[in-house]
Design a protein around this motif. Structure first.
Motif, mmCIF file in Angstrom:
data_model
loop_
_atom_site.group_PDB
_atom_site.id
_atom_site.type_symbol
_atom_site.label_atom_id
_atom_site.label_comp_id
_atom_site.label_asym_id
_atom_site.label_seq_id
_atom_site.Cartn_x
_atom_site.Cartn_y
_atom_site.Cartn_z
ATOM 1 N N SER A 228 23.255 -29.056 -66.839
ATOM 2 C CA SER A 228 22.591 -27.822 -66.407
ATOM 3 C C SER A 228 21.562 -27.364 -67.432
ATOM 4 C CB SER A 228 23.637 -26.722 -66.182
ATOM 5 O OG SER A 228 24.579 -27.110 -65.209
ATOM 6 N N PHE A 229 21.905 -27.459 -68.707
ATOM 7 C CA PHE A 229 20.984 -27.055 -69.761
ATOM 8 C C PHE A 229 19.731 -27.927 -69.755
ATOM 9 C CE2 PHE A 229 19.459 -27.706 -74.140
ATOM 10 C CZ PHE A 229 19.067 -26.408 -74.439
ATOM 11 N N ILE A 230 19.910 -29.232 -69.631
ATOM 12 C CA ILE A 230 18.769 -30.152 -69.633
ATOM 13 C C ILE A 230 17.892 -29.918 -68.408
ATOM 14 C CG2 ILE A 230 18.110 -32.582 -69.443
ATOM 15 C CD1 ILE A 230 20.506 -33.263 -71.168
ATOM 16 N N ARG A 231 18.495 -29.649 -67.255
ATOM 17 C CA ARG A 231 17.713 -29.384 -66.048
ATOM 18 C C ARG A 231 16.840 -28.139 -66.220
ATOM 19 N NH1 ARG A 231 20.286 -31.293 -60.778
ATOM 20 N NH2 ARG A 231 21.644 -33.000 -61.396
ATOM 21 N N VAL A 232 17.420 -27.095 -66.814
ATOM 22 C CA VAL A 232 16.655 -25.874 -67.053
ATOM 23 C C VAL A 232 15.513 -26.146 -68.019
ATOM 24 C CG1 VAL A 232 16.744 -23.549 -68.032
ATOM 25 C CG2 VAL A 232 18.582 -24.337 -66.533
ATOM 26 N N MET A 233 15.776 -26.913 -69.066
ATOM 27 C CA MET A 233 14.738 -27.231 -70.046
ATOM 28 C C MET A 233 13.623 -28.053 -69.407
ATOM 29 S SD MET A 233 15.431 -25.711 -72.800
ATOM 30 C CE MET A 233 14.168 -26.510 -73.792
ATOM 31 N N LEU A 234 13.980 -28.994 -68.554
ATOM 32 C CA LEU A 234 12.969 -29.812 -67.868
ATOM 33 C C LEU A 234 12.090 -28.946 -66.978
ATOM 34 C CD1 LEU A 234 15.119 -32.930 -66.846
ATOM 35 C CD2 LEU A 234 13.420 -32.804 -68.675
ATOM 36 N N LEU A 235 12.712 -27.994 -66.282
ATOM 37 C CA LEU A 235 11.946 -27.092 -65.427
ATOM 38 C C LEU A 235 11.003 -26.218 -66.257
ATOM 39 C CD1 LEU A 235 11.367 -25.896 -62.643
ATOM 40 C CD2 LEU A 235 13.309 -24.343 -62.976
ATOM 41 N N VAL A 236 11.484 -25.715 -67.383
ATOM 42 C CA VAL A 236 10.656 -24.886 -68.261
ATOM 43 C C VAL A 236 9.470 -25.692 -68.791
ATOM 44 C CG1 VAL A 236 10.589 -23.657 -70.464
ATOM 45 C CG2 VAL A 236 12.512 -23.320 -68.892
ATOM 46 N N ILE A 237 9.720 -26.924 -69.204
ATOM 47 C CA ILE A 237 8.643 -27.781 -69.721
ATOM 48 C C ILE A 237 7.596 -28.038 -68.642
ATOM 49 C CG2 ILE A 237 8.100 -30.085 -70.586
ATOM 50 C CD1 ILE A 237 10.826 -30.058 -71.989
ATOM 51 N N LEU A 238 8.052 -28.308 -67.418
ATOM 52 C CA LEU A 238 7.117 -28.564 -66.319
ATOM 53 C C LEU A 238 6.257 -27.336 -66.041
ATOM 54 C CD1 LEU A 238 6.069 -30.371 -64.045
ATOM 55 C CD2 LEU A 238 7.949 -29.528 -62.608
ATOM 56 N N ILE A 239 6.867 -26.162 -66.027
ATOM 57 C CA ILE A 239 6.114 -24.926 -65.788
ATOM 58 C C ILE A 239 5.088 -24.706 -66.898
ATOM 59 C CG2 ILE A 239 6.302 -22.411 -65.641
ATOM 60 C CD1 ILE A 239 9.001 -22.807 -64.279
ATOM 61 N N LEU A 240 5.493 -24.937 -68.150
ATOM 62 C CA LEU A 240 4.576 -24.757 -69.269
ATOM 63 C C LEU A 240 3.400 -25.725 -69.185
ATOM 64 C CD1 LEU A 240 7.064 -24.226 -72.249
ATOM 65 C CD2 LEU A 240 5.645 -22.503 -71.108
ATOM 66 N N LEU A 241 3.665 -26.952 -68.777
ATOM 67 C CA LEU A 241 2.583 -27.929 -68.635
ATOM 68 C C LEU A 241 1.596 -27.508 -67.548
ATOM 69 C CD1 LEU A 241 4.500 -31.335 -68.919
ATOM 70 C CD2 LEU A 241 2.976 -30.308 -70.605
ATOM 71 N N ILE A 242 2.128 -27.011 -66.437
ATOM 72 C CA ILE A 242 1.250 -26.577 -65.352
ATOM 73 C C ILE A 242 0.421 -25.366 -65.766
ATOM 74 C CG2 ILE A 242 1.208 -25.646 -63.015
ATOM 75 C CD1 ILE A 242 3.691 -27.322 -62.399
ATOM 76 N N VAL A 243 1.077 -24.411 -66.426
ATOM 77 C CA VAL A 243 0.356 -23.218 -66.894
ATOM 78 C C VAL A 243 -0.714 -23.609 -67.905
ATOM 79 C CG1 VAL A 243 0.589 -21.067 -68.199
ATOM 80 C CG2 VAL A 243 2.263 -21.643 -66.443
ATOM 81 N N TRP A 244 -0.398 -24.517 -68.794
ATOM 82 C CA TRP A 244 -1.364 -24.982 -69.806
ATOM 83 C C TRP A 244 -2.561 -25.653 -69.142
ATOM 84 C CZ3 TRP A 244 -2.852 -30.044 -71.041
ATOM 85 C CH2 TRP A 244 -3.644 -30.159 -72.210
ATOM 86 N N ARG A 245 -2.305 -26.466 -68.130
ATOM 87 C CA ARG A 245 -3.401 -27.166 -67.437
ATOM 88 C C ARG A 245 -4.266 -26.166 -66.680
ATOM 89 N NH1 ARG A 245 -4.946 -32.234 -65.459
ATOM 90 N NH2 ARG A 245 -7.095 -31.875 -64.807
ATOM 91 N N VAL A 246 -3.646 -25.203 -66.005
ATOM 92 C CA VAL A 246 -4.411 -24.205 -65.252
ATOM 93 C C VAL A 246 -5.242 -23.346 -66.204
ATOM 94 C CG1 VAL A 246 -4.227 -22.163 -63.787
ATOM 95 C CG2 VAL A 246 -2.782 -24.162 -63.321
ATOM 96 N N ALA A 247 -4.655 -23.010 -67.349
ATOM 97 C CA ALA A 247 -5.381 -22.187 -68.322
ATOM 98 C C ALA A 247 -6.624 -22.899 -68.859
ATOM 99 C CB ALA A 247 -4.462 -21.804 -69.488
ATOM 100 N N LEU A 248 -6.526 -24.218 -68.985
ATOM 101 C CA LEU A 248 -7.693 -24.985 -69.456
ATOM 102 C C LEU A 248 -8.782 -25.050 -68.400
ATOM 103 C CD1 LEU A 248 -6.138 -27.989 -71.387
ATOM 104 C CD2 LEU A 248 -7.253 -25.963 -72.324
#
Length: 248
Positions: A228-248
């Motif tokens: 469960s912890f790893i799944r949450v971390m993977l989701l957080v990383i994916l969201i951060l990557l998408i936000v970073w790409r959109v911000a660029l």
């Protein structure tokens, strides 16, 4: 016996989500260095999971050879204006090199991720997790058969080849010798595959595979808090990557 390895003991769908994150991230981050870095991340995970040798053999012999071929072809034939090297009708352009780097980095990242998944995840575990998710037994059986047909045929072909050697059939040597040995190997391989398919169908019928009742299994895998912890971390990383790409 309970698995103690930190990677192998993860739930199959947790490992699948991790692999999907690796594969998707190379399309979110348009940098070939990041794509190549995914391979080394997979290599590190393979080392933790004690499958380094199998993972390295498959990636180097298959994936890297394909990537080098694609890189050379794209470098020479991709259209561009900035010529780096030219001889006769052949020319390497900067645009071709850039495109080849981007393409091969994605191939290596996605390919090494998939290879890693099937090195650290037994097929029966993956199929069981799909059934838990609600996939029908018939669909999971199709998945199981698809994933195991190549290894089974490879094992059968090796047995047939050894049997033909004992009968005096030459299976090693020049190309013509190998071609002559192909027919004595292919025929028994096809016949044995047909026979095994019939035997498997009879075994499934004997076990009530087509009965429209809820199936039970003595084999089970349990999720842990670490999953469960790893799944949450993977989701957080994916969201951060998408936000970073959109911000660029």
């Amino acid at each position: 016996m309970e698995k103690k390895n930190a990677v192998l003991s993860l739930y199959p769908t947790t490992k699948l989500l991790m692999i999907l994150l690796f594969a998707i991230s190379v399309f979110i981050i348009p940098n070939y260095l990041f794509g190549y870095a995914i391979f080394f991340v997979c290599l590190l995970i393979a080392a933790i999971g004690s499958v380094t040798k199998e993972f390295a053999n498959l990636t180097i012999k298959g994936l890297f050879s394909l990537s080098v071929l694609i890189f050379v072809l794209q470098s020479f034939f991709y259209p561009g204006t900035h010529v780096l090297w030219e001889w006769s009708f052949l020319a390497i352009t900067q645009e071709g090199v850039d495109f080849a780097l981007g393409l091969t980095s994605k191939i290596i990242a996605v390919g090494s991720s998939l290879i890693l998944f099937f090195r650290i995840t037994p097929v029966k575990d993956f199929v069981y997790s799909l059934e838990v998710l609600g996939l029908s037994p018939k669909a999971t059986y199709v998945v199981l058969s698809t994933l195991t047909i190549i290894p089974e045929m490879k094992k059968s072909s090796q047995i047939i080849m050894d049997a033909q050697k004992t009968r005096g059939v030459e299976t090693e040597g020049s190309l013509m010798v190998r071609l002559k040995a192909l027919l004595p190997m292919i025929t028994p391989l096809v016949l044995s595959s047909v026979a095994s398919t019939e035997e498997r169908a009879m075994a499934l019928e004997a076990r009530g595979f087509t009965v429209n009742k809820r199936k039970t299994s003595i084999y089970s895998i349990e999720k842990t808090g670490r999953d469960s912890f790893i799944r949450v971390m993977l989701l957080v990383i994916l969201i951060l990557l998408i936000v970073w790409r959109v911000a660029l």
